[in-house]
Design a protein around this motif. Structure first.
Motif, PDB file in Angstrom:
ATOM      1  N   ASP A 187      42.028  41.893  28.009  1.00 15.57           N
ATOM      2  CA  ASP A 187      43.092  41.827  29.019  1.00 15.57           C
ATOM      3  C   ASP A 187      42.852  40.689  30.010  1.00 15.57           C
ATOM      4  OD1 ASP A 187      43.714  45.391  29.317  1.00 15.57           O
ATOM      5  OD2 ASP A 187      44.251  43.941  27.786  1.00 15.57           O
ATOM      6  N   PRO A 223      46.540  39.346  34.272  1.00 18.98           N
ATOM      7  CA  PRO A 223      46.859  40.556  35.038  1.00 18.98           C
ATOM      8  C   PRO A 223      47.937  41.368  34.351  1.00 18.98           C
ATOM      9  CG  PRO A 223      46.760  38.630  36.469  1.00 18.98           C
ATOM     10  CD  PRO A 223      46.716  38.132  35.055  1.00 18.98           C
ATOM     11  N   PRO A 224      47.770  42.675  34.248  1.00 19.50           N
ATOM     12  CA  PRO A 224      48.777  43.520  33.597  1.00 19.50           C
ATOM     13  C   PRO A 224      49.995  43.684  34.469  1.00 19.50           C
ATOM     14  CG  PRO A 224      47.068  44.860  34.553  1.00 19.50           C
ATOM     15  CD  PRO A 224      46.652  43.439  34.770  1.00 19.50           C
ATOM     16  N   TRP A 235      42.673  43.267  36.465  1.00 18.89           N
ATOM     17  CA  TRP A 235      43.015  44.518  35.794  1.00 18.89           C
ATOM     18  C   TRP A 235      42.147  45.652  36.308  1.00 18.89           C
ATOM     19  CZ3 TRP A 235      40.550  48.228  33.055  1.00 18.89           C
ATOM     20  CH2 TRP A 235      41.351  49.138  32.346  1.00 18.89           C
ATOM     21  N   TRP A 282      43.049  46.677  39.858  1.00 23.48           N
ATOM     22  CA  TRP A 282      44.276  47.475  39.892  1.00 23.48           C
ATOM     23  C   TRP A 282      44.011  48.909  39.426  1.00 23.48           C
ATOM     24  CZ3 TRP A 282      49.188  44.342  38.087  1.00 23.48           C
ATOM     25  CH2 TRP A 282      49.395  43.299  38.989  1.00 23.48           C
ATOM     26  N   ILE A 338      49.452  51.118  35.598  1.00 24.80           N
ATOM     27  CA  ILE A 338      49.268  50.174  34.515  1.00 24.80           C
ATOM     28  C   ILE A 338      48.910  50.931  33.241  1.00 24.80           C
ATOM     29  CG2 ILE A 338      48.575  48.252  35.991  1.00 24.80           C
ATOM     30  CD1 ILE A 338      45.681  48.878  35.366  1.00 24.80           C
TER      31      ILE A 338
END
Length: 307
Positions: free
Chosen positions: A4, A7-8, A80, A83, A90
């Protein structure tokens, strides 16, 4: 390889607002994400830099690891992971959860707890059945003089035989809402005095309760018990804040009964339905002295048992 790397983006509906998965209440999702975030922070803060081969440095103020260090160790994006600890809405893949679990050195119980909170793996399908059949009640009585009880994963006492009802306190004298082993272990003087290892028992029970609560984190009955314990017990507040999930414990228990004396008993659990639904818990004596004292306790007249 970093998982990842970008950023999601939170899932959105047609109006631009975060859209929960079909059939999931937004409030439930928020509660689960908040619990997941708190759990991750508690696991991160318990790991020292030295444990993972990182320098401590002179200006370190964060207890344990920094967020970027966990992201680096797990090869996941820093944004990620940040967050995730901020309880953002997410999507979490099993691959990334596995990486985080390894970075935080989670044991098997903690790993299962992580996946349950993330909603990626459901180890407890269906709902608990809280009823106790007539046949199971007959079995409880047939186990006398061995103490036996049926509990659910919230530690509610659903049924018990007369020996168990006299082992730690007079259960018959308690209102139904107080017949919960967590509540009694943290608040009831007679119950607490009867426990041979009260501190260890409280920690294990709280750890098991938290692990079970991962699938019930937004349910009113579970939240109400936590709120009640938090208000009533400083010991519970301290233990609960540590976010422990499971701690190994011996199956041999020591009880101190005010009339018959000390009893050494071995605890055995049998599931009565889908694991981890209600279970039958019974105690067998370790030695002949404990057996004789159990027989004495079971034979006491009801009036004497209530004294």
């Amino acid at each position: 390889m970093t998982l990842d790397p970008s950023p999601p983006q939170p899932a959105t509906g047609s109006g631009g607002a975060a859209a929960p998965p079909y059939g999931t209440a937004p409030r439930d999702d928020a509660a689960r994400r908040a619990e997941l975030a708190a759990f991750l922070r508690s696991r991160r803060e318990r790991i020292t830099p030295e444990q993972v081969g990182l320098p401590r440095g002179a200006r370190r103020r964060t207890p344990g690891l920094r967020r970027e260090e966990v992201a680096h160790l797990g090869a996941v994006g820093v944004t990620w992971y940040t967050w995730l600890e901020q309880a953002r809405d997410i999507h979490v893949s099993p691959q990334v959860l596995d990486a985080v679990a390894r970075a935080l050195m989670l044991d098997r119980a903690e790993r299962s707890h992580l996946f349950a909170l993330a909603g990626t793996v459901d180890p407890m399908p269906g709902r608990e059945c809280t009823g106790v059949t007539r046949e199971l009640r007959q079995l409880l009585e047939q186990l006398t003089p061995f103490p036996a009880v049926v509990q659910n994963s919230r530690f509610d006492i659903l049924a018990y035989n007369r020996t168990y009802g006299r082992l730690l306190c007079d259960l018959d004298a308690l209102p139904q809402e107080d017949r919960n082993c967590m509540w009694l272990a943290f608040t009831h003087p007679e119950w607490r005095a009867s426990m041979g290892d009260l501190e260890g028992a409280m920690r294990v029970m709280a750890a098991k309760f938290r692990a079970s609560m991962a699938e019930h984190v937004a349910e009113p009955a579970w939240k109400a018990l936590v709120a009640r314990l938090t208000e009533a017990s400083p010991e519970f507040r301290e233990i609960w804040a540590q976010h422990e999930v499971v701690r190994p414990v011996s199956s041999v228990k020591l009880f101190r009964h005010p009339r018959v004396g000390a009893l050494e008993l071995t605890a055995t659990s049998l599931w009565t339905g889908p694991n981890p639904g209600p279970k039958l818990l019974f105690y067998t004596p370790v030695d002949e002295t404990s057996r004789e004292r159990l027989e004495q306790l079971a034979a006491e007249p009801a009036a004497l048992a209530a004294v």
